[in-house]
Enzyme design. Sequence first.
Site, PDB file in Angstrom:
ATOM      1  CE1 TYR A 166     -59.813  76.026 -59.564  1.00  0.00           C
ATOM      2  CE2 TYR A 166     -61.735  76.316 -58.027  1.00  0.00           C
ATOM      3  CZ  TYR A 166     -60.040  75.832 -58.081  1.00  0.00           C
ATOM      4  OH  TYR A 166     -58.554  76.347 -56.994  1.00  0.00           O
ATOM      5  CE  LYS A 197     -59.492  80.227 -59.333  1.00  0.00           C
ATOM      6  NZ  LYS A 197     -58.782  79.074 -58.618  1.00  0.00           N
TER       7      LYS A 197
END
Length: 349
Positions: free
Chosen positions: A172, A202
Amino acid sequence: SAAAPAGRSGGTDGAEAWWGARPATARARTDGRRRPDNLGVSVEGRRGLTRGEINFSVIGQYVDYLVKEQGVKNIFVNGTTGEGLSLSISERRQVAEEWVTKGKDKLDQVVIHVGALSLKESQELAQHAAEIGADGIAVIAPFFLKPWTKDILINFLKEVAAAAPALPFYYYHIPALTGVKIRAEELLDGIQDKIPTFQGLKFSDTDLLDFGQCVDQNRQQQFAFLFGVDEQLLSALVMGATGAVGSTYNYLGKKTNQMLEAFERKDLSLALNYQFCIQRFINFVVKLGFGVSQTKAIMTLVSGIPMGPPRLPLQKASREFTDSAEAKLKSLDFLSFTDLKDGSLEASS
């Protein structure tokens, strides 16, 4: 739920999700697990806090709303909009369990964010995600005692991924909030040699050069490139994004799906019109002050599901913000008066 652009929040209370141009399905992996279609978007799911406590009872309703009303069938749990890092480890485990349980046979994927400042806590959450049947895990960079080099960050991520060796692992990337400025392009170089379960990224940053190079330099890897800046999604799709994770998809999922469908048909003019329309709303609320609290208020307004106030140090959205956002949604034909649900706005005066 999904990640948000730099400078904005990016998760939901407990969950985020991604969906596709066709309401997302999952396709088989060689190891028997499932992965998202090439074109997919994620939504950030909310938890529903009442006086600082989690209202687990609304999660089942939330699942049905995302699937039936917004065409969203993939969830990213305990992310930014979900205030995952404001929860205790016990709360994060409970939220993850509830989304996996309520999403069974309704959602295609439930990916759990297990990032934490403590390696041990992150490993505990990763192992728990595997035990409850999650479809993947994601981790942000630790942001107090920060990793300042690629190798140090990968060493941290590797140890977390090893705690759930059967689950797909996602990084992320949200440097505006973590302060860890290691470029995603650099991190991805050779990452699967160190983390065999690595499946994708992400990417919640506005640096399209970095994002583009992630795609360009990893064409053979079949990574999932999930974009997290809602208002720039079309640009990222052109550059090779395979999905998206975002907070606005909770209530603009249907509109974003229309943009994805136009893009798949190669009708770029129509896709651009949809993106500009979405941008008009986001630009409007950003000027008012747009974050996790405001996303909760809008979701309550549109869905009727009581999202509750945020947890301190965040403050509830003002009534002025909610009224302005409602008027803007109507002016852009995102919803009509009949679309509005009867829900407690939990907005302060």
